[in-house]
Enzyme design. Structure first.
Site, PDB file in Angstrom:
ATOM      1  N   PRO A   9       0.727  -1.254  -0.058  1.00  0.00           N
ATOM      2  CA  PRO A   9      -0.002  -0.005   0.042  1.00  0.00           C
ATOM      3  C   PRO A   9       0.883   1.313   0.088  1.00  0.00           C
ATOM      4  CG  PRO A   9       0.011  -0.998   2.049  1.00  0.00           C
ATOM      5  CD  PRO A   9       0.567  -2.053   1.305  1.00  0.00           C
ATOM      6  N   ASN A  10       0.296   2.333  -0.698  1.00  0.00           N
ATOM      7  CA  ASN A  10       0.728   3.593  -0.675  1.00  0.00           C
ATOM      8  C   ASN A  10       2.099   3.749  -1.534  1.00  0.00           C
ATOM      9  OD1 ASN A  10      -1.291   4.794   0.886  1.00  0.00           O
ATOM     10  ND2 ASN A  10      -0.492   3.765   2.294  1.00  0.00           N
ATOM     11  N   ARG A  17       5.243  11.211  -2.493  1.00  0.00           N
ATOM     12  CA  ARG A  17       5.140  10.640  -0.892  1.00  0.00           C
ATOM     13  C   ARG A  17       6.321  10.996  -0.058  1.00  0.00           C
ATOM     14  NH1 ARG A  17       4.734   4.505   1.210  1.00  0.00           N
ATOM     15  NH2 ARG A  17       4.161   4.964   3.272  1.00  0.00           N
ATOM     16  N   TYR A  22      11.396   8.955   1.522  1.00  0.00           N
ATOM     17  CA  TYR A  22      11.313   7.974   0.397  1.00  0.00           C
ATOM     18  C   TYR A  22      12.039   8.340  -0.933  1.00  0.00           C
ATOM     19  CZ  TYR A  22       7.826   5.591   3.516  1.00  0.00           C
ATOM     20  OH  TYR A  22       7.342   5.287   4.455  1.00  0.00           O
ATOM     21  N   ASN A  73       8.134  -5.636  -1.198  1.00  0.00           N
ATOM     22  CA  ASN A  73       7.907  -4.439  -0.126  1.00  0.00           C
ATOM     23  C   ASN A  73       6.614  -4.589   0.260  1.00  0.00           C
ATOM     24  OD1 ASN A  73       8.036  -2.225   1.233  1.00  0.00           O
ATOM     25  ND2 ASN A  73       8.956  -0.958  -0.264  1.00  0.00           N
ATOM     26  N   ALA A  76       3.187  -0.839   4.431  1.00  0.00           N
ATOM     27  CA  ALA A  76       2.664  -0.909   6.084  1.00  0.00           C
ATOM     28  C   ALA A  76       2.417  -2.239   6.527  1.00  0.00           C
ATOM     29  CB  ALA A  76       1.634   0.082   6.111  1.00  0.00           C
ATOM     30  N   GLU A  97      12.409  -9.614   1.449  1.00  0.00           N
ATOM     31  CA  GLU A  97      11.823  -8.298   1.639  1.00  0.00           C
ATOM     32  C   GLU A  97      12.907  -7.122   1.445  1.00  0.00           C
ATOM     33  OE1 GLU A  97       9.706  -8.568   5.450  1.00  0.00           O
ATOM     34  OE2 GLU A  97      10.653  -6.577   6.157  1.00  0.00           O
ATOM     35  N   HIS A  99      12.888  -2.576   1.825  1.00  0.00           N
ATOM     36  CA  HIS A  99      12.223  -1.257   2.251  1.00  0.00           C
ATOM     37  C   HIS A  99      13.171  -0.248   1.717  1.00  0.00           C
ATOM     38  CE1 HIS A  99       9.286  -3.261   4.637  1.00  0.00           C
ATOM     39  NE2 HIS A  99      10.358  -4.018   5.029  1.00  0.00           N
ATOM     40  N   ARG A 106      13.411   4.730  12.209  1.00  0.00           N
ATOM     41  CA  ARG A 106      12.071   5.413  12.222  1.00  0.00           C
ATOM     42  C   ARG A 106      11.310   4.887  13.535  1.00  0.00           C
ATOM     43  NH1 ARG A 106       9.367   4.809   6.523  1.00  0.00           N
ATOM     44  NH2 ARG A 106       8.108   6.627   7.601  1.00  0.00           N
TER      45      ARG A 106
HETATM   46  C1  DQA Z   1       8.311   1.040   3.801  1.00  0.00           C
HETATM   47  C2  DQA Z   1       8.268   1.345   5.121  1.00  0.00           C
HETATM   48  C3  DQA Z   1       7.019   0.969   5.820  1.00  0.00           C
HETATM   49  O1  DQA Z   1       7.071   1.257   7.264  1.00  0.00           O
HETATM   50  C4  DQA Z   1       5.911   1.940   5.491  1.00  0.00           C
HETATM   51  O2  DQA Z   1       4.748   1.776   6.050  1.00  0.00           O
HETATM   52  C5  DQA Z   1       6.004   2.036   3.795  1.00  0.00           C
HETATM   53  C6  DQA Z   1       7.199   2.064   2.884  1.00  0.00           C
HETATM   54  C7  DQA Z   1       9.706   1.289   3.154  1.00  0.00           C
HETATM   55  O3  DQA Z   1       9.832   0.909   1.719  1.00  0.00           O
HETATM   56  O4  DQA Z   1      10.326   2.151   3.398  1.00  0.00           O
HETATM   57  O5  DQA Z   1       5.130   2.234   3.423  1.00  0.00           O
HETATM   58  O6  DQA Z   1       8.008  -0.406   3.418  1.00  0.00           O
END
Ligand code: DQA
Length: 151
Positions: A9-10, A17, A22, A73, A76, A97, A99, A106
């Protein structure tokens, strides 16, 4: 060789964003870079993005028997989703995985990953370049596994 890349998501909002966290690169641009890098190694990349937990679970489930590995990835859902974790464990396809940000630098709620324990490894803190690093790690893992099977 086929690798599924799953974005949670997002992540479609990358570029605008929270750029201080990011960066300014869009998801499309990151996926294009990854696809070109993979193609040069003879690897086919299929990328999916969804904000929907069920759609992510379905995509991971469909990778069984169809893909050699997964780069994910979970965004959240990393910190909340037993369903995504169980899908990764159930599909039996090796996953790495990734990120963009270093989640350990964080908020405390981002320090735990429900999904990392069912992955081969984790890459974080390198922005979009992390996807390439994750793919490289996954390919090395798959190659080592194949050599072991030939022994
Ligand atoms: C994320 C880190 C997560 O905590 C966050 O919710 C994201 C992006 C990252 O790529 O740094 O949406 O996965």
């Amino acid at each position: 060789m086929k690798i599924l890349v799953v974005n949670g998501p997002n992540l479609k909002l990358l570029g605008t964003r929270e750029p201080s966290i990011y960066g300014r690169e869009t998801l499309d641009s990151i996926m294009r870079r990854l696809t070109a890098y993979a193609a040069a190694k003879g690897v086919c990349v299929e990328a999916v993005q969804s904000d929907d937990e069920g759609a992510l679970v379905a995509a991971i489930g469909a990778a069984r028997g169809a893909c050699d590995g997964i780069v994910i990835n979970p965004a959240a859902y990393t910190h909340t989703s037993v369903a995504v974790r169980d899908a990764l464990a159930a599909c039996g396809v090796p996953a790495v995985e990734v990120h963009l940000s270093n989640t350990h630098k964080r908020e405390a709620f981002r320090h735990a990953s429900l999904t990392a324990p069912v992955c081969v490894g984790q890459v974080m803190g390198f922005g979009g370049a992390g996807y390439v690093l994750a793919l490289d790690g996954l390919l090395q893992y798959l190659e080592a596994q194949e050599k072991d099977m030939l022994k």
